[in-house]
Design an enzyme around this catalytic site. Sequence first.
Site, short mmCIF file in Angstrom:
data_model
loop_
_atom_site.label_atom_id
_atom_site.label_comp_id
_atom_site.label_asym_id
_atom_site.label_seq_id
_atom_site.Cartn_x
_atom_site.Cartn_y
_atom_site.Cartn_z
CB CYS A 1 3.99 -2.22 -20.97
SG CYS A 1 3.60 -3.92 -20.58
CG HIS B 1 -2.05 -0.87 1.19
ND1 HIS B 1 -3.01 -0.92 2.16
CD2 HIS B 1 -2.41 -1.76 0.26
CE1 HIS B 1 -3.90 -1.81 1.84
NE2 HIS B 1 -3.57 -2.35 0.68
C1 PEP Z 1 6.27 -6.89 -16.86
O1 PEP Z 1 6.35 -8.04 -16.41
O2 PEP Z 1 7.16 -6.36 -17.53
C2 PEP Z 1 5.07 -6.07 -16.60
C3 PEP Z 1 4.89 -4.93 -17.19
O3 PEP Z 1 4.19 -6.55 -15.69
P1 PEP Z 1 4.40 -6.44 -14.10
O4 PEP Z 1 5.64 -5.63 -13.85
O5 PEP Z 1 3.17 -5.81 -13.56
O6 PEP Z 1 4.56 -7.88 -13.71
#
Ligand code: PEP
Length: 749
Positions: free
Chosen positions: A677, A365
């Site tokens: 991403c 959090h």
């Molecule tokens: C990733 O794995 O690169 C991703 C964007 O997802 P998370 O960081 O939320 O696992």
Amino acid sequence: MQHSLATLTTLVQEISGAENAMQAMKAIVARLSLLMEVPVCSLYLKSPSRSKLILAATQGLAESSVGKIRLALDEGLVGTIAATKHPLNLADAPTHDKFAFFPQAHEEPYHQFLGVPLIHLRQLTGVLVVQGKAKKPFSQEAEAFLVTIASQLAATLSNIQKSGEWIPSRKPRNPYKRFNGVISSSGVGIGTLTSIQTQVNLDKEPVKKGEGINEETLRFMSALEKVGDDLDRGASRIEKDLPEDIVSLFSVYRMMLDSPELKEGVLDWIQQGRSAHWSVRQTALDLAAVFEQADDPYMKARGEDVRNIAIKLLTQMAKRVKSTLPDKKTPIILAGHLISIADLSEYSTSQIQGIICTSGSALSHTSIVANALGIPAVMGVSDLDIDRYLQLPVVLDGNRGEVIISPPAAMLKEYRQLQRNEQKFTKSLADLKDQPAVTQDGFHVTLLTNTGLLADVSPGLLNGAEGIGLYRSEIPFLIHDNFPTEEEQYQVYKEVIDAYSPRPVAMRTLDIGGDKQLPYFEFKEENPYLGWRGVRFTLDNTALLVTQIRAMIRAGHGRENLQILIPMVSRIDEIKSIKEVIEQSIAELQKEGKQTSIPKLGIMIEVPSAMLLLDKMAPYIDFVSIGSNDLTQYLLAVDRNNPKVSRLFDNLHPAVLSALQIIREKCSQFNLPVSLCGEMASDPASVLLLIAMGYDRLSLSAHRIPKIKWLIRQTKREDMLRLLQKANEAEDEAEIRKMLNRKLKALGL
Ligand code: PEP
Ligand code: MG
């Protein structure tokens, strides 16, 4: 000699209970000489400058030689062990040609010698030595034991070694120390180390006699009122900075405070002649114990809330806080085991320059709130003893997950400069907001943003995000106290989708598991990253998935910008099952008379099998998003959250770069739009290569967009193609990073 693991554990516990570094080291050598039945056990540590080995503690040699025996790194037997990083087991040490004699140590009677190196994360910390009178080497068993214990103690001793506190000539009052934690919110924060929670320790509050029933009742009741007012004020102070769902957590505290169990429990004790202090403490501990014994994880977690409330009441009654807290203007770094939102509200957000939690992870959090407020934060700094360093100057390096106590003047100056540069640079980039992210030779990159909090939505738009490339839907789930209902989810998703329309919004279905645990749905696994994560979890909890998909589809209706993104896909049947759920949800919604539109469906490429199956997956999906954080983790078999292997986690590893080129190629072949991403999209060095590979959609944190846009606008793709060619020839990531850093420097970064 006892060799059991239990003995080792006792030793480690004994050390962690020691009051200071010297005591801990004394305990080690004393205990080891007992365990190994030897008259001498000595510990040598590398000086912080790393140029000398210094006798730091001894059992058996002259105490007066501690701190005085100093050896060069290849001097004497100890230096030889340091240089070779190998144990040395000798029958007669003084006859060895490397033996160095130190008369002040009084080691003449000892012939038998065994020394082992202390190595932590490949770095030599020091040498551990035992000596005996016999003229024969130590047994193989003894050698194995000392090697084992040295590896057990290496991490603790490495922390002591780095602190420099153990060198007698050093003043321990202003200890320069560094601690590592988990990167949680980026940026640099500088301020005075402050903790609310250490003002009162619930488990250590002394027993106090009451001063009379009336006085104690009055004391308690006025504290109750004051804390209630503070909570209300706190909520209104931060509500402008935070989304409603977070502010509503205040009501949990308010409810606890107003609960008859707490109030009546305390008043009962006071009636029996106890002090208000004792009564609050006792009632809270009893209540917390009831919560903590519950099977339901949600109820269990409420124990922490009761404790927090009791601390607030005790603090209020003791009136100690105000005298020890820095004034309202002093920049502070707020530290605690866990910091509640109510704690944050005691300060204006501009006063809090950083947040440190000794527990927690990047998705706790506090971390979520810190990100939303743009405050640098580091979580999980488990070695930091907050009480010990209170009121000292601290640098919090949120970019590296580091906490630096009492930094030397030169380092502090450097960090201040870094902070100023970042602020200046960020300001200067404001003009770029409406400019395209296009290279000088015309390669256009669409910059999207990663988000998950409502408070995060406007920074994306303000920084010129062209859509949301990754909406981490687990964040609204994490800040609730129970699974949010369809309606609650709908409201949150709709606000995000509306705010970005007509720009695209890729909403990812719940990606819990791994290090992301819901407090109200905890499960333990041996190997959580290879377990019940992402789509595996949601497909097994169909009701949850259907609720979420329905909320998303309803929220997307009328805007046509919703895309649904599936995390952790590793098999084709997972995509087919998700498609079925979407089709069924649409059919049901239509039956209920609700209007719907069919969203685009994409998958995250995070698991190597998804990359290899892309040809077969292509017909079922509309787009692809690469989660480079997990893709790197799974390709390299390196846990993304384990500090012990963090040096092996690098997106620029040649295998990761190869994978990214394969994915890009396949996506072109199947005409699949692809974006990236993971954190890689905000790493300038990586972005240079991503451009060369042809990635034209990147999704990153809002506040990183301007810098990456600036970088893209400085570059020519043609040059980047040459860099990629060189990177493809390189053997490791260090070589690649060095080359890219040279380029970044030349570009002015
Ligand atoms: C990733 O794995 O690169 C991703 C964007 O997802 P998370 O960081 O939320 O696992
Ligand atoms: Mg991921």
